[in-house]
Scaffold this active site. Structure first.
Site, PDB file in Angstrom:
ATOM      1  N   LYS A  21       0.838  -1.211   0.000  1.00 28.48           N
ATOM      2  CA  LYS A  21       0.000   0.000   0.000  1.00 28.48           C
ATOM      3  C   LYS A  21       0.869   1.256   0.000  1.00 28.48           C
ATOM      4  CE  LYS A  21      -2.860   0.935   3.652  1.00 28.48           C
ATOM      5  NZ  LYS A  21      -2.729   2.329   4.109  1.00 28.48           N
ATOM      6  N   SER A  22       1.854   1.305   0.898  1.00 32.62           N
ATOM      7  CA  SER A  22       2.703   2.499   0.977  1.00 32.62           C
ATOM      8  C   SER A  22       3.401   2.759  -0.354  1.00 32.62           C
ATOM      9  CB  SER A  22       3.775   2.317   2.056  1.00 32.62           C
ATOM     10  OG  SER A  22       3.190   2.294   3.326  1.00 32.62           O
ATOM     11  N   ARG A  26       2.964   5.906  -3.232  1.00 31.43           N
ATOM     12  CA  ARG A  26       4.127   6.724  -3.612  1.00 31.43           C
ATOM     13  C   ARG A  26       4.410   6.612  -5.104  1.00 31.43           C
ATOM     14  NH1 ARG A  26       4.273   5.674   1.703  1.00 31.43           N
ATOM     15  NH2 ARG A  26       5.571   6.917   3.109  1.00 31.43           N
ATOM     16  N   GLY A  93      -4.936   8.042   5.336  1.00 28.97           N
ATOM     17  CA  GLY A  93      -4.008   8.960   5.998  1.00 28.97           C
ATOM     18  C   GLY A  93      -2.793   9.257   5.125  1.00 28.97           C
ATOM     19  N   ARG A 121      -8.197  12.476  12.775  1.00 30.99           N
ATOM     20  CA  ARG A 121      -6.748  12.197  12.908  1.00 30.99           C
ATOM     21  C   ARG A 121      -5.922  13.487  12.931  1.00 30.99           C
ATOM     22  NH1 ARG A 121      -5.311   7.207   9.172  1.00 30.99           N
ATOM     23  NH2 ARG A 121      -3.396   7.388  10.369  1.00 30.99           N
ATOM     24  N   GLN A 168       4.718   9.345   7.265  1.00 29.81           N
ATOM     25  CA  GLN A 168       3.804  10.234   6.536  1.00 29.81           C
ATOM     26  C   GLN A 168       4.228  11.685   6.720  1.00 29.81           C
ATOM     27  OE1 GLN A 168      -0.163   9.173   7.817  1.00 29.81           O
ATOM     28  NE2 GLN A 168      -0.104   7.231   6.714  1.00 29.81           N
ATOM     29  N   ASP A 313       1.947  -0.870  12.097  1.00 32.10           N
ATOM     30  CA  ASP A 313       0.643  -1.355  11.611  1.00 32.10           C
ATOM     31  C   ASP A 313       0.379  -2.807  12.003  1.00 32.10           C
ATOM     32  OD1 ASP A 313       0.104   1.087  10.473  1.00 32.10           O
ATOM     33  OD2 ASP A 313       0.932   0.538   8.525  1.00 32.10           O
ATOM     34  N   ARG A 344      -6.352   2.043  18.003  1.00 35.45           N
ATOM     35  CA  ARG A 344      -6.069   0.604  17.917  1.00 35.45           C
ATOM     36  C   ARG A 344      -5.626   0.008  19.249  1.00 35.45           C
ATOM     37  NH1 ARG A 344      -3.246   0.592  11.952  1.00 35.45           N
ATOM     38  NH2 ARG A 344      -5.175   0.573  10.766  1.00 35.45           N
TER      39      ARG A 344
HETATM   40  C1  S3P Z   1       2.470   4.911   6.284  1.00 31.30           C
HETATM   41  C2  S3P Z   1       3.052   5.269   7.451  1.00 31.30           C
HETATM   42  C3  S3P Z   1       2.537   4.881   8.776  1.00 31.30           C
HETATM   43  C4  S3P Z   1       1.563   3.721   8.673  1.00 31.30           C
HETATM   44  C5  S3P Z   1       0.578   3.903   7.568  1.00 31.30           C
HETATM   45  C6  S3P Z   1       1.287   4.049   6.220  1.00 31.30           C
HETATM   46  C7  S3P Z   1       3.064   5.408   5.019  1.00 31.30           C
HETATM   47  O1  S3P Z   1       1.887   5.988   9.362  1.00 31.30           O
HETATM   48  O2  S3P Z   1       0.875   3.557   9.891  1.00 31.30           O
HETATM   49  O3  S3P Z   1      -0.290   2.793   7.486  1.00 31.30           O
HETATM   50  O4  S3P Z   1       2.718   4.897   3.935  1.00 31.30           O
HETATM   51  O5  S3P Z   1       3.898   6.322   5.091  1.00 31.30           O
HETATM   52  P1  S3P Z   1       2.726   7.092  10.182  1.00 31.30           P
HETATM   53  O6  S3P Z   1       3.779   7.562   9.282  1.00 31.30           O
HETATM   54  O7  S3P Z   1       1.776   8.193  10.505  1.00 31.30           O
HETATM   55  O8  S3P Z   1       3.221   6.387  11.394  1.00 31.30           O
END
Ligand code: S3P
Length: 425
Positions: A21-22, A26, A93, A121, A168, A313, A344
């Site tokens: 996903k990350s 990107r 997020g 959030r 993030q 996560d 969580r």
């Molecule tokens: C993510 C960073 C994490 C993670 C989220 C995805 C990312 O959050 O919990 O599911 O893709 O950069 P944080 O950077 O706020 O910890």
């Protein structure tokens, strides 16, 4: 909708897990603001990443989706155009925070907003440093909550110590940094996932990483074809299922094992899990491999400090593993978990207690005493994908059946989770 499941006698399977996903977020974001065309193969068609595509399209980017491939036609870092409507990030997020870095200081107004979870959030962690750079951003409740309004500005420079270990936040500032006049210097609190630094550097951005210190100079970026590996955060569910079930053997294919994401592997190894790694590969600068997991007798462990961002996560599913581990598992320094798609910490502690586990809640974590026992019952995911899937894995091993309300929340990161679970024989 709700879904009821009973435990299984054996767990056998060969699973290809969903793309990361990350990295999917990107890959499409960075290529959309790069110069040139790119093909992103094995893109995650989950709700969160589709929200990112929809936001970028509203900003004028031409993106074509074909099966699991995404084609971007980037026209450079200054090329986005004013949107006609609010940019809706849904539940994501990563979309709202990274897009804030991309939209900060642009010469047009726009608004990022999302669902009821997103609106709760914390957003000031990104708005404050972006405004310090010269952006003009405002949001509800003293800049803490979405909707977030972007009103132009002029990005100059920034020297800033990040108050939380958040990829993030870091990524948002790096994305603003490459478009700033003089660049930025930031210091991470602890190491968090480094996909942004790897990929942007690979696309030609001037980024220097020295331990926790990151320097970003103004840069233009070029498009890159990317193949996305499987998501270790999705693989985590099967790694735990295979470890705690007493008759299991599950092969998990193409799992991304970037060391800034691989805390779950260290923890499970420490707990005595049986994990075998094979077929190591490189996916566009990200390491991946196949993982074979078999039944094992887990022991409790302590998880804290610098290890937390490397597995943030995965804590809900690690907590489930701890119920089936001998002795105590102590998780601390994890208060960030309260600010995810849901709180969580409290939701994990509550459902596990209601199912008969021995758990104690702390502000920054929890203590789980292994009892090797979970009853059953009806539990809600509270719209949180990772809780929905943790409950699914719990049902494979609980004494009585588990009913999960709002189980479809899993589609945010893992379309096909319930099919994979049903097919394990
Ligand atoms: C993510 C960073 C994490 C993670 C989220 C995805 C990312 O959050 O919990 O599911 O893709 O950069 P944080 O950077 O706020 O910890």
């Amino acid at each position: 909708m709700s879904y009821s499941l009973n435990n299984k006698k054996t767990l056998r399977g060969d699973l290809t897990i969903p793309p990361d996903k990350s990295l999917s977020h990107r890959a499409v974001m960075f290529n959309s603001i790069a110069q040139g065309e790119a093909r992103i193969s094995n893109f995650l068609m989950g709700e969160d990443c589709l929200s990112t595509i929809s936001v970028l399209r509203k900003l004028g980017v031409n993106i074509v989706v074909d099966g699991n491939n995404v084609f971007t036609y980037g026209k450079g870092i200054e090329s986005l155009t004013p949107p006609q409507e609010i940019l809706d990030v849904g539940n994501s997020g990563t979309t709202i925070r990274l897009m804030s870095g991309i939209l900060a200081g642009r010469d047009f107004k726009c608004v990022l907003d999302g669902d009821s979870s997103i609106r709760k959030r914390p957003m000031n962690r990104i708005i404050k440093p972006l405004n310090m750079m010269g952006a003009n951003i405002s949001a509800k409740n003293n800049n803490e909550n979405a909707p977030i309004e972007f009103n132009g500005g002029n990005l100059l420079d920034l020297e800033y110590d990040l108050p939380v270990a958040s990829a993030q936040l870091k990524s948002s500032l790096i994305l603003a940094g490459i478009r700033s006049k003089n660049g930025i210097k930031i210091k991470e609190k602890d190491t968090s996932r480094d996909h942004t630094e790897r990929l942007l550097s690979n696309m030609g951005a001037d980024i220097n990483v020295d331990g926790l210190n990151i320097t970003v100079k103004p840069s233009l970026i070029e498009s890159r074809d990317i193949i996305v590996p499987g998501d270790i955060s999705s693989a985590a569910f099967w790694m735990v299922a295979g470890s705690i079930h007493n008759d299991s053997e599950i092969m998990i294919r193409n799992v991304g094992i970037n060391e800034t994401r691989a805390g779950i592997i260290s923890v499970l190894n420490r707990m005595g899990a049986s994990l075998e790694f094979s077929n190591k590969m490189d996916y566009s600068g990200e390491p991946a491999c196949d993982i074979l997991v078999k039944s094992s007798n887990l022991k409790g462990t302590n998880i804290s400090g610098k290890e937390i961002p490397l597995l943030i996560d995965e804590i809900p599913i690690i907590a489930l593993a701890a119920v089936f581990a001998e002795g105590e598992t102590l998780i601390t320094d994890a208060e960030e978990l309260r600010f995810k798609e849901s709180d969580r910490i409290s939701l994990t502690v509550n459902w596990m207690k209601d199912a008969g586990a021995k758990v104690e809640e702390f502000q920054d974590g929890m203590k789980i005493t292994g009892t090797n026992y979970l009853g059953g019952g009806t539990f809600s995911s509270h719209g949180d994908h990772r809780l929905a899937m943790t409950l699914g894995i719990a049902s494979l091993i609980s004494q009585e059946s588990i009913t999960i309300n709002d189980h479809e929340a899993s589609n945010v990161s893992y379309p096909g989770f319930w099919e994979n679970l049903n097919n394990l024989g």
